[in-house]
Write a protein that holds these residues in place. Sequence first.
Motif, PDB file in Angstrom:
ATOM      1  N   ASP A  47      -8.251   6.499   2.381  1.00 34.22           N
ATOM      2  CA  ASP A  47      -9.021   7.057   1.270  1.00 34.22           C
ATOM      3  C   ASP A  47      -8.599   8.502   1.036  1.00 34.22           C
ATOM      4  OD1 ASP A  47     -10.886   7.028  -0.802  1.00 34.22           O
ATOM      5  OD2 ASP A  47     -12.472   7.845   0.465  1.00 34.22           O
ATOM      6  N   ILE A  48      -8.665   8.918  -0.215  1.00 40.79           N
ATOM      7  CA  ILE A  48      -8.378  10.304  -0.589  1.00 40.79           C
ATOM      8  C   ILE A  48      -9.698  10.978  -0.952  1.00 40.79           C
ATOM      9  CG2 ILE A  48      -7.115  11.828  -2.143  1.00 40.79           C
ATOM     10  CD1 ILE A  48      -5.338  10.105  -0.316  1.00 40.79           C
TER      11      ILE A  48
ATOM     12  N   SER B 204      -5.796  15.961  -6.415  1.00 36.97           N
ATOM     13  CA  SER B 204      -6.363  14.739  -5.849  1.00 36.97           C
ATOM     14  C   SER B 204      -5.573  13.516  -6.309  1.00 36.97           C
ATOM     15  CB  SER B 204      -7.830  14.596  -6.254  1.00 36.97           C
ATOM     16  OG  SER B 204      -8.609  15.658  -5.740  1.00 36.97           O
ATOM     17  N   GLN B 205      -5.196  13.499  -7.579  1.00 29.20           N
ATOM     18  CA  GLN B 205      -4.429  12.372  -8.096  1.00 29.20           C
ATOM     19  C   GLN B 205      -3.043  12.322  -7.461  1.00 29.20           C
ATOM     20  OE1 GLN B 205      -5.592   9.878 -10.265  1.00 29.20           O
ATOM     21  NE2 GLN B 205      -3.706   8.977  -9.449  1.00 29.20           N
TER      22      GLN B 205
ATOM     23  N   GLU C  97      -3.459  10.850  -4.147  1.00 28.06           N
ATOM     24  CA  GLU C  97      -3.698   9.408  -4.319  1.00 28.06           C
ATOM     25  C   GLU C  97      -2.368   8.683  -4.538  1.00 28.06           C
ATOM     26  OE1 GLU C  97      -5.951   5.954  -4.564  1.00 28.06           O
ATOM     27  OE2 GLU C  97      -6.837   7.954  -4.325  1.00 28.06           O
ATOM     28  N   ASP C  98      -1.538   9.223  -5.409  1.00 27.36           N
ATOM     29  CA  ASP C  98      -0.264   8.585  -5.738  1.00 27.36           C
ATOM     30  C   ASP C  98       0.689   8.558  -4.548  1.00 27.36           C
ATOM     31  OD1 ASP C  98      -1.209   8.282  -8.313  1.00 27.36           O
ATOM     32  OD2 ASP C  98      -0.147  10.025  -9.116  1.00 27.36           O
TER      33      ASP C  98
ATOM     34  N   ALA D 223      -2.151   7.267  -0.638  1.00 30.16           N
ATOM     35  CA  ALA D 223      -3.087   6.141  -0.515  1.00 30.16           C
ATOM     36  C   ALA D 223      -2.373   4.873  -0.060  1.00 30.16           C
ATOM     37  CB  ALA D 223      -3.801   5.906  -1.843  1.00 30.16           C
TER      38      ALA D 223
ATOM     39  N   ILE E 274      -8.165  13.797   3.590  1.00 26.77           N
ATOM     40  CA  ILE E 274      -7.947  12.355   3.516  1.00 26.77           C
ATOM     41  C   ILE E 274      -8.671  11.655   4.668  1.00 26.77           C
ATOM     42  CG2 ILE E 274      -5.716  12.585   2.383  1.00 26.77           C
ATOM     43  CD1 ILE E 274      -4.369  12.115   5.080  1.00 26.77           C
TER      44      ILE E 274
END
Length: 334
Positions: A63-64, A122-123, A126-127, A130, A70
């Motif tokens: 999870d981020i 955050s994105q 995620e990229d 994650a 994380i």
Amino acid sequence: MASRAAAVALCCLLVLAGCADSPVPTDGADSPSATATPGSSTAIDAPPAATPKPDAVEVEVIDIVDGDTIDVRFPNGSKDTVRLLGVDTPEVHAENDPTEFPGVPDTDAGRNCLREWGERASQYAEDELAGETVTLSFDENEPRRGYYGRLLAYVHVDGDSFNYGLITKGLARRYDSSNFQYRERYGTAEGIARGTGTGLWGACATESPRTATETPIPAADGGPPLWVSEIHADAAGDDRENLNGEYVTFANAGEETLDLSGWTVSDEADHTYTFPEGTEIPPNGTLTLHTGSGEDGDGHLYWGEGSPVWNNGGDTVIVRNGSGETVIEREYGG
């Protein structure tokens, strides 16, 4: 014998991973005086890339939380939260304080801009992270856990430092309330990002202590870019009695070592210093030229002047290569 050694190695890994859920000291990593707890791995982060040592820990990112936090799962199934060492991305779950990001105005517009870039950080996490298996390593200058009980670690992806990448992409600032081992390198990287207006610095900072001609300028001979990362013209106390408190710091923003042999540094009054033969700045390295006298070494050079060179009210730092061509002309003050 080989199978026994493998079993011992696997046991050690599981024990280390299991420590993630064990009670540990929570001496704040926010404290500059924090020291490593027993059992911490030696820091192996070597920006801009790193090859983790065998005692580092592989985990799965599940999870981020945000750009610098994380959640991970260890090989034994235990879970933990990791706070990335040395970096601070803008907040997405709390109010941002623009004063923590030099040049960003303390206004609603500044806070809104930081929030947007916090979401971008955050994105990006995620990229990139994650669902991935990444490697955690720890810093010998910091405890294993911070004030909130989170693991403090460097995150490596395919040998690269994710923490450091956040800085170079302008998605984070150096976390200054920490005594981590790579403070200087991260500070240099942040300075380059600020000077070139990368990421949040170009979008949110309306004024910066590093301005105008600070953008790295390629050397005239095609070498890697050199830039002025800091000008400290006003030494503490009487400038005439603290000549080494007056200095200029140069940084190499390239990926190759920069040879400054025979290059010169001058001011508007044509005081000139010539870099000695063999003077080099490694990639992402810095070199500080002090006005006074001292022994050259460890990234520091001494001009040997008997009086101040750089005017407190404003001056120009002029760097020329060995052919006499101007590489940098950096004005300040005025």
